[in-house]
Design a protein around this motif. Structure first.
Motif: not given
Length: 295
Positions: A187-188, A190-196
């Motif tokens: 999950f994290f 995925n979220e880190i990639i989405r943040e970038k």
């Protein structure tokens, strides 16, 4: 001393600083943060453990009027935060005068649990503005305790934390005492990639993106990750990849550096881009990505 535990759920409009606050209170960077609305899509738990208490903080999506299925699901996460809260944090920013949904606001004013109303970003105001804001919100939510704060500067956040500990109900812990969150490692990622992606692309592109991690292999000295960036259109795929892959490479480097800090280990990251047509309005796809849990 009896053990205390409870759910402390953070709600408010988009971009008021909910994720910044939770990261400050938990002491870890669990929620991604950008200046764009709808950065947070899920309900993310951050768990603080002490010998005498356990606080389960809950970051939620910013309250909006839903325009499509994904946003409907995001608002379901907000509704669930009202249902299990032991303490509600209603977060506003200086200059704000209302919540974007009257039904949710009525639930705050009629809440049966303690409400802490945090006026955030006071570093951008003066004393006169702040006094006006305190007066305004005291008249709107008379049952709430009001705390002026700056989540980014961590001003007065310790006072909020201390008050939460005082208000926690007597209860055994809900989670293991070594737990930090309820979310898995993927999950994290995925979220880190989405943040970038949110930070590097404009307009509709970030909102048309979902990330799925297909492989997470942790070895002794490295984590090998393969993730797929889903978009809704072929044109979006081209924009994400960029000229000769330059845009995707930039996202990949930034995400890998962030993951190495988060996991405290070397990371090898492979990124791919696929078209998943209209996934934001597809019930099956939304469930697959962890939305529409109630359906």
């Amino acid at each position: 001393m009896e053990h205390k535990a409870g759910f402390v759920n953070i709600i408010g409009n988009p971009n008021v600083g909910k994720s910044t606050l939770m990261n400050a209170l938990v002491g870890e960077r669990l929620s991604i943060i950008t200046s764009k609305a709808q950065t947070t899509r899920h309900r993310i738990l951050g768990i603080v453990n002490d010998e005498d208490y356990q606080i389960i903080f809950s970051d939620t999506p910013g309250i909006i009027k839903p325009a499509y299925e994904l946003q409907e699901s995001m608002m379901d996460f907000v509704k669930s935060a009202f249902e299990d809260a032991d303490i509600l944090i209603y977060m506003v920013e200086v200059g704000e005068k209302e919540l974007k949904d009257e039904t949710f606001f009525n639930r705050i004013t009629n809440a049966k649990v303690p409400v802490l109303l945090l006026i955030n970003k006071i570093d951008k105001s003066n004393q006169g503005q702040l006094e006006e804001q305190v007066e305004l919100w005291h008249s709107k939510v008379p049952t709430a305790e009001i705390f002026p704060i700056s989540a980014l500067e961590r001003f007065n956040t310790q006072a909020v934390f201390d008050r939460i500990v005082e208000l926690l109900p007597v209860c055994p812990p809900f989670y293991s005492k070594d737990a930090l969150t309820d979310k898995p490692e993927r999950f994290f990622v995925n979220e880190i990639i989405r943040e970038k992606i949110l930070l590097n692309y404009d307009k509709e592109i970030p909102y048309a993106v979902e990330v799925e991690t297909e492989e997470f292999l942790e070895e002794e000295d490295i984590i090998r990750i393969r993730s797929v960036i889903m978009v809704e259109r072929d044109t979006q795929k081209g924009i994400i990849i960029g000229h000769k892959g330059s845009a995707l490479k930039k996202v990949g480097i930034a995400a890998r550096e962030e993951m190495e800090k988060f996991f405290m280990k070397k990371v090898h990251l492979e990124l791919f881009v696929k078209v998943n047509k209209d996934w934001r309005s597809n019930d099956y796809q939304l469930r697959r990505f962890g939305y529409n849990q109630k359906k």
